[in-house]
Design a protein around this motif. Structure first.
Motif, PDB file in Angstrom:
ATOM      1  N   ILE A 109       0.929  -1.248   0.057  1.00 13.80           N
ATOM      2  CA  ILE A 109      -0.155  -0.182   0.003  1.00 13.80           C
ATOM      3  C   ILE A 109       0.850   1.142  -0.018  1.00 13.80           C
ATOM      4  N   ILE A 110       2.112   1.352   0.725  1.00 13.54           N
ATOM      5  CA  ILE A 110       2.910   2.374   0.885  1.00 13.54           C
ATOM      6  C   ILE A 110       3.427   2.583  -0.453  1.00 13.54           C
ATOM      7  N   ASN A 111       3.794   1.503  -1.259  1.00 15.31           N
ATOM      8  CA  ASN A 111       4.566   1.571  -2.555  1.00 15.31           C
ATOM      9  C   ASN A 111       3.445   2.102  -3.401  1.00 15.31           C
ATOM     10  N   GLY A 112       2.363   1.809  -3.359  1.00 10.21           N
ATOM     11  CA  GLY A 112       1.281   2.324  -4.113  1.00 10.21           C
ATOM     12  C   GLY A 112       1.061   3.815  -3.948  1.00 10.21           C
ATOM     13  N   TRP A 166       8.963 -20.527   7.084  1.00 11.09           N
ATOM     14  CA  TRP A 166       9.899 -19.926   8.160  1.00 11.09           C
ATOM     15  C   TRP A 166      10.582 -18.834   7.754  1.00 11.09           C
ATOM     16  N   LEU A 167      10.244 -18.249   6.166  1.00  7.66           N
ATOM     17  CA  LEU A 167      10.907 -17.047   5.525  1.00  7.66           C
ATOM     18  C   LEU A 167       9.817 -15.931   6.027  1.00  7.66           C
ATOM     19  N   LEU A 168       8.745 -16.069   6.146  1.00  6.54           N
ATOM     20  CA  LEU A 168       7.548 -15.147   6.240  1.00  6.54           C
ATOM     21  C   LEU A 168       8.142 -13.961   7.269  1.00  6.54           C
ATOM     22  N   PRO A 169       8.239 -14.257   8.544  1.00 10.11           N
ATOM     23  CA  PRO A 169       8.473 -13.091   9.494  1.00 10.11           C
ATOM     24  C   PRO A 169       9.945 -12.425   9.031  1.00 10.11           C
ATOM     25  N   ILE A 170      10.900 -13.088   8.338  1.00 12.74           N
ATOM     26  CA  ILE A 170      12.074 -12.817   8.377  1.00 12.74           C
ATOM     27  C   ILE A 170      11.999 -11.740   6.989  1.00 12.74           C
ATOM     28  N   VAL A 171      11.290 -12.196   6.077  1.00 12.98           N
ATOM     29  CA  VAL A 171      11.177 -11.383   4.754  1.00 12.98           C
ATOM     30  C   VAL A 171      10.797  -9.980   5.117  1.00 12.98           C
ATOM     31  N   ALA A 172       9.819  -9.816   5.900  1.00 12.93           N
ATOM     32  CA  ALA A 172       9.235  -8.444   6.007  1.00 12.93           C
ATOM     33  C   ALA A 172      10.158  -7.189   6.045  1.00 12.93           C
ATOM     34  N   SER A 173      11.338  -7.427   6.821  1.00 10.89           N
ATOM     35  CA  SER A 173      12.334  -6.321   6.937  1.00 10.89           C
ATOM     36  C   SER A 173      12.566  -5.969   5.514  1.00 10.89           C
ATOM     37  N   GLU A 174      12.947  -6.877   4.542  1.00  8.72           N
ATOM     38  CA  GLU A 174      13.574  -6.548   3.346  1.00  8.72           C
ATOM     39  C   GLU A 174      12.365  -5.902   2.171  1.00  8.72           C
ATOM     40  N   VAL A 175      11.130  -6.117   2.639  1.00  2.00           N
ATOM     41  CA  VAL A 175      10.263  -5.792   1.773  1.00  2.00           C
ATOM     42  C   VAL A 175      10.088  -4.226   2.376  1.00  2.00           C
ATOM     43  N   ALA A 176      10.263  -3.703   3.454  1.00  2.00           N
ATOM     44  CA  ALA A 176      10.170  -2.656   4.108  1.00  2.00           C
ATOM     45  C   ALA A 176      11.348  -2.025   3.463  1.00  2.00           C
ATOM     46  N   ALA A 177      12.420  -2.519   3.123  1.00  2.00           N
ATOM     47  CA  ALA A 177      13.765  -1.954   2.664  1.00  2.00           C
ATOM     48  C   ALA A 177      13.390  -1.231   1.243  1.00  2.00           C
ATOM     49  N   VAL A 178      12.783  -2.269   0.629  1.00  2.24           N
ATOM     50  CA  VAL A 178      12.185  -1.742  -0.755  1.00  2.24           C
ATOM     51  C   VAL A 178      11.310  -0.660  -0.901  1.00  2.24           C
ATOM     52  N   SER A 179      10.374  -0.327   0.150  1.00  2.00           N
ATOM     53  CA  SER A 179       9.580   0.792   0.134  1.00  2.00           C
ATOM     54  C   SER A 179      10.331   2.076   0.681  1.00  2.00           C
ATOM     55  N   GLY A 180      11.270   1.776   1.468  1.00  5.19           N
ATOM     56  CA  GLY A 180      12.216   3.011   1.939  1.00  5.19           C
ATOM     57  C   GLY A 180      13.114   3.253   0.719  1.00  5.19           C
ATOM     58  N   ALA A 181      13.589   2.478  -0.099  1.00  2.00           N
ATOM     59  CA  ALA A 181      14.315   2.793  -1.426  1.00  2.00           C
ATOM     60  C   ALA A 181      13.543   3.622  -2.241  1.00  2.00           C
ATOM     61  N   LEU A 201      19.395  -0.313   4.259  1.00  3.71           N
ATOM     62  CA  LEU A 201      20.608  -1.225   4.124  1.00  3.71           C
ATOM     63  C   LEU A 201      20.578  -2.208   5.498  1.00  3.71           C
ATOM     64  N   VAL A 202      20.238  -1.631   6.721  1.00  2.00           N
ATOM     65  CA  VAL A 202      20.160  -2.409   7.705  1.00  2.00           C
ATOM     66  C   VAL A 202      18.867  -3.412   7.718  1.00  2.00           C
ATOM     67  N   LEU A 203      17.923  -2.871   7.037  1.00  2.00           N
ATOM     68  CA  LEU A 203      16.681  -3.812   7.113  1.00  2.00           C
ATOM     69  C   LEU A 203      17.012  -4.966   6.196  1.00  2.00           C
ATOM     70  N   TRP A 204      17.751  -4.458   4.787  1.00  2.00           N
ATOM     71  CA  TRP A 204      17.806  -5.754   4.303  1.00  2.00           C
ATOM     72  C   TRP A 204      18.854  -6.590   4.783  1.00  2.00           C
ATOM     73  N   SER A 205      19.808  -6.229   5.405  1.00  2.00           N
ATOM     74  CA  SER A 205      20.857  -7.025   6.139  1.00  2.00           C
ATOM     75  C   SER A 205      20.228  -7.986   7.169  1.00  2.00           C
ATOM     76  N   ALA A 247      16.638  -8.709  -4.573  1.00  2.00           N
ATOM     77  CA  ALA A 247      17.083  -8.228  -5.620  1.00  2.00           C
ATOM     78  C   ALA A 247      16.535  -6.895  -6.085  1.00  2.00           C
ATOM     79  N   LEU A 248      15.162  -6.738  -5.893  1.00  2.00           N
ATOM     80  CA  LEU A 248      14.540  -5.445  -6.161  1.00  2.00           C
ATOM     81  C   LEU A 248      15.042  -4.246  -5.337  1.00  2.00           C
ATOM     82  N   GLY A 249      15.267  -4.622  -3.967  1.00  2.59           N
ATOM     83  CA  GLY A 249      15.852  -3.680  -3.171  1.00  2.59           C
ATOM     84  C   GLY A 249      17.089  -3.190  -3.660  1.00  2.59           C
TER      85      GLY A 249
END
Length: 388
Positions: A109-112, A166-181, A201-205, A247-249
């Motif tokens: 929604i933020i990206n939109g 198992w990936l779902l709670p972890i991936v949320a941070s890099e999705v937020a990184a994309v929005s921030g970028a 960068l921290v969120l991605w890491s 990759a998108l981030g």
């Protein structure tokens, strides 16, 4: 005389003992519908030369806001009305993973807001996007830390039961990184730009390296214990999520970071920073091709067994969508037409999947058959008040 089957169809939630069961049985995996809808809206907006697709994407984004609001209302109501049952989700080794869907749905929604809202409403949209982004960051980091900690201390897990969930709670941070970028070009203050760039960068890491570790273990798990139960078929696509999002981030950072660095007196590093980001993105994108081929092969294997529909089918959409958007973004940087053609084909596949899964979700949601909270089962491990 009236047809009983017809009467049942026109009666909403007819499979539930009472309409309030919809609230009692509502779980965070429903937010995956907002992830899939949101990423399709974003993917359609990647074709500015085709106004009708942008218009459809805009409409889907507005619909997604309503869908996310409805899911939020139902889940908040569950906690208010059935608190003692709602908290049992923290002890459930599968359903707790879906908490990550909430910040990821919000991120679309933020990206939109930036893609569809900013061109029409300017600074007002940017201000809203920045505020929501900070909230999304807090949610994503909370999921990325709290849920794994709960896995370590309260839940029971085994490698043979492991899935891509198992990936779902972890991936949320890099999705937020994309929005921030995506936010960076819309900000005026150089200091604010640099702050958000570093946070991205921290969120991605905090996400991508952990996700790559999970994927390594997931490979071992499937080699030793074979495929998960057919009800978890869609989880085979979740591996594509962190790869495509990672990759998108990097691709967006590669494009937007040089100007931020230059504005803050760090222009000497801009070219190297941009080049390293692009290289990392291409490597991740190539890695995603392997997981996509494997996910397709696994899905075909499941289809041969007779694939039953469940709300988990939305797991097919977001990973494919974010990988498609990454592919299209890569096509704007690398002068190879085949990449753009491939990305277009992925978006077409995503749209078809969304229509099929959306139709079946509406049918199952209307009847109430899709409202089921496994964490309410008697054999689900509960937790004491002291543990909350």
């Amino acid at each position: 005389m009236s047809d009983p089957a017809r009467q049942v169809w026109f009666t909403p939630l007819n499979t539930l003992s009472h309409p309030r069961e919809m609230v009692r049985q509502f779980t965070p995996n429903w937010f995956a519908t907002t992830m899939g809808t949101g990423i399709l809206a974003i993917a359609l907006a990647q074709f500015p030369g085709i106004p009708v697709l942008t218009a459809i994407g805009h409409g889907l984004w507005i619909f997604n806001i309503a869908l996310f609001s409805l899911c939020t209302l139902l889940y908040v109501a569950r906690w208010l009305l059935y608190f003692h049952e709602a908290r049992r989700i923290f002890s459930h080794s599968i359903m707790s993973m879906f908490f990550g869907c909430i910040p990821m749905g919000l991120a679309t929604i933020i990206n939109g807001i930036l893609i569809f809202g900013a061109p029409e409403h300017g600074d007002f949209s940017v201000t809203i996007a920045v505020g929501l982004w900070w909230f999304d960051v807090a949610l994503a980091l909370s999921c990325g830390i709290a849920i794994p900690f709960t896995m370590f201390t309260r839940q029971s897990h085994s490698i043979d039961q492991m899935t891509g969930l198992w990936l779902l709670p972890i991936v949320a941070s890099e999705v937020a990184a994309v929005s921030g970028a995506l936010l960076l070009p819309y900000l005026v203050d150089p200091t604010q730009q640099l702050t958000i760039l570093i946070i991205n960068l921290v969120l991605w890491s905090c996400s991508v390296p952990l996700a790559m570790g999970v994927l390594t273990i997931l490979f071992l798990r499937m080699a030793v214990h074979k495929l998960p139960h057919i009800n978890m078929a869609a989880s085979s696509w979740l591996a594509l999520g962190p790869i495509g999002t990672g990759a998108l981030g990097l691709l967006i950072i590669s494009q937007n970071a040089p100007a931020v660095l230059a504005a803050n007196g760090l222009g000497i590093f801009a070219a190297a920073f941009s080049g390293a980001s692009l290289l990392g993105a291409v490597l991740l994108w190539g890695y995603g091709l392997w997981w996509m081929a494997m996910a397709i092969a696994i899905t075909i294997s499941y289809i041969r067994e007779g694939l039953p529909f469940n709300i988990g089918w939305w797991g097919y959409t977001f990973p494919l969508g974010v990988y498609a958007v990454a592919t299209l973004r890569l096509a704007t940087l690398v002068p190879l037409p085949a990449i753009g053609t491939f990305g277009t084909a992925l978006v077409a596949a995503l749209a078809i999947l969304w229509l099929i899964i959306g139709a079946r979700t509406v049918k199952g949601g209307w009847s109430g058959a899709l409202f089921h909270a496994p964490c309410l089962n008697k054999d689900s491990q509960d937790i004491s008040p002291r543990q909350l």
